[in-house]
Design an enzyme around this catalytic site. Sequence first.
Site, PDB file in Angstrom:
ATOM      1  N   HIS A   1      33.093  47.184  43.338  1.00  0.00           N
ATOM      2  CA  HIS A   1      32.092  46.372  42.628  1.00  0.00           C
ATOM      3  C   HIS A   1      32.261  44.928  43.060  1.00  0.00           C
ATOM      4  O   HIS A   1      33.080  44.622  43.945  1.00  0.00           O
ATOM      5  CB  HIS A   1      32.229  46.569  41.122  1.00  0.00           C
TER       6      HIS A   1
ATOM      7  N   HIS B   1      35.735  43.463  43.535  1.00  0.00           N
ATOM      8  CA  HIS B   1      36.376  43.769  44.831  1.00  0.00           C
ATOM      9  C   HIS B   1      35.792  42.902  45.943  1.00  0.00           C
ATOM     10  O   HIS B   1      36.518  42.436  46.821  1.00  0.00           O
ATOM     11  CB  HIS B   1      36.171  45.246  45.198  1.00  0.00           C
TER      12      HIS B   1
ATOM     13  N   LYS C   1      42.746  38.885  38.699  1.00  0.00           N
ATOM     14  CA  LYS C   1      43.443  38.430  37.494  1.00  0.00           C
ATOM     15  C   LYS C   1      43.089  39.279  36.280  1.00  0.00           C
ATOM     16  O   LYS C   1      43.724  39.191  35.248  1.00  0.00           O
ATOM     17  CB  LYS C   1      43.085  36.973  37.203  1.00  0.00           C
ATOM     18  N   LYS C   2      42.015  40.084  36.385  1.00  0.00           N
ATOM     19  CA  LYS C   2      41.647  40.924  35.244  1.00  0.00           C
ATOM     20  C   LYS C   2      42.799  41.888  34.903  1.00  0.00           C
ATOM     21  O   LYS C   2      43.095  42.122  33.752  1.00  0.00           O
ATOM     22  CB  LYS C   2      40.377  41.731  35.528  1.00  0.00           C
ATOM     23  N   ASP C   3      43.427  42.434  35.951  1.00  0.00           N
ATOM     24  CA  ASP C   3      44.586  43.304  35.741  1.00  0.00           C
ATOM     25  C   ASP C   3      45.836  42.422  35.754  1.00  0.00           C
ATOM     26  O   ASP C   3      46.657  42.478  36.676  1.00  0.00           O
ATOM     27  CB  ASP C   3      44.632  44.383  36.820  1.00  0.00           C
TER      28      ASP C   3
ATOM     29  N   GLN D   1      49.397  43.978  35.887  1.00  0.00           N
ATOM     30  CA  GLN D   1      49.616  44.546  37.227  1.00  0.00           C
ATOM     31  C   GLN D   1      49.937  43.421  38.219  1.00  0.00           C
ATOM     32  O   GLN D   1      50.888  43.503  38.995  1.00  0.00           O
ATOM     33  CB  GLN D   1      48.354  45.305  37.649  1.00  0.00           C
TER      34      GLN D   1
ATOM     35  N   SER E   1      34.507  46.178  36.159  1.00  0.00           N
ATOM     36  CA  SER E   1      35.560  47.185  36.300  1.00  0.00           C
ATOM     37  C   SER E   1      34.919  48.479  36.790  1.00  0.00           C
ATOM     38  O   SER E   1      33.786  48.791  36.408  1.00  0.00           O
ATOM     39  CB  SER E   1      36.220  47.426  34.938  1.00  0.00           C
TER      40      SER E   1
HETATM   41  O1  PAF Z   1      44.055  47.836  40.739  1.00  0.00           O
HETATM   42  C1  PAF Z   1      43.915  48.909  41.371  1.00  0.00           C
HETATM   43  O2  PAF Z   1      42.825  49.291  41.794  1.00  0.00           O
HETATM   44  C2  PAF Z   1      45.145  49.777  41.602  1.00  0.00           C
HETATM   45  O3  PAF Z   1      46.022  49.728  40.535  1.00  0.00           O
HETATM   46  C3  PAF Z   1      45.868  49.455  42.934  1.00  0.00           C
HETATM   47  C4  PAF Z   1      46.457  48.059  42.932  1.00  0.00           C
HETATM   48  C5  PAF Z   1      44.909  49.608  44.091  1.00  0.00           C
HETATM   49  C6  PAF Z   1      47.027  50.443  43.128  1.00  0.00           C
HETATM   50  O4  PAF Z   1      46.572  51.748  43.178  1.00  0.00           O
END
Ligand code: PAF
Length: 273
Positions: A31, A34, A145-147, A150, A182
């Site tokens: 989306h 990305h 930054k949304k995740d 992570q 998302s």
């Molecule tokens: O954020 C994501 O899409 C996933 O967690 C990632 C970083 C590609 C790992 O699979």
Amino acid sequence: MKIISTPLELKDELKHINKSIGFIPTMGALHEGHLELIKNARKGNDIVVVSIFVNPTQFLQDEDLDRYPRRDEADKKICELAGVDILFFPSSSDIYGDDEIKIEAPNVRGYILEGATRPGHFSGVLTIVMKLLNIVNPTRAYFGKKDAQQLHLISLMVQQYFMSVEIVPIDTIRDSDGLAQSSRNIYLSAQERQEALKIPSSLYEAAKMVSSGTIDVKKIRSKMLDILNPLEISYVEILNHNFEIIQEVEMKNTIILVEVISGETRLLDNIWL
Ligand code: PAF
């Protein structure tokens, strides 16, 4: 754009490239969020590599691995149009073998917030990111930054394992109604989507409170819970950038995080202050 499916082939392709490489790991269903990562990688590097791999080890047993959106052909087209040089599209057996060495998320920061509702999820994320970074060996890797959790844990892994990649955080992209983009938003019904707008509203209200001088975390959190009601809230937390508990907002070192479950869908959002 070259499409490569095995780690050895990709390593071979990149071996002789003496140029900067920007890398965006994804699970597909691309989306605008990305695209923003790709745009930044395109600007800052000579070569752009994107991976698409729906990583099984980051899904818990009863989660949406089987129904996770897969749009391979559309994703390939999007990457091509966005100027990606190499698309890495491995299968599970290209990436995982038997009896593997495991990367474990840290005991505290890997098991709070999303890690509390999805225990083990971040170990899977760190494992795949470690593998992908070792395959691509990029100069820079781009994460949204949304995740936020992570992003934090990946930055921590890179630092603690003395890896040389630069992790580049990229701002969240929102739809015109304010909802953070998302891949899972497509699961939402029209009504769920409408209700989900309470998430960005609660974050904007929190930012407004801070800018008018309220820094007490309890007060801000309580206002946010009011706004989010009656959504099913997994957490509303206000932490410092190191993901530690704070009592008062500290400018440039605070993050406000929300996770809500709407129907079957997990929706994450946050703001960085
Ligand atoms: O954020 C994501 O899409 C996933 O967690 C990632 C970083 C590609 C790992 O699979």
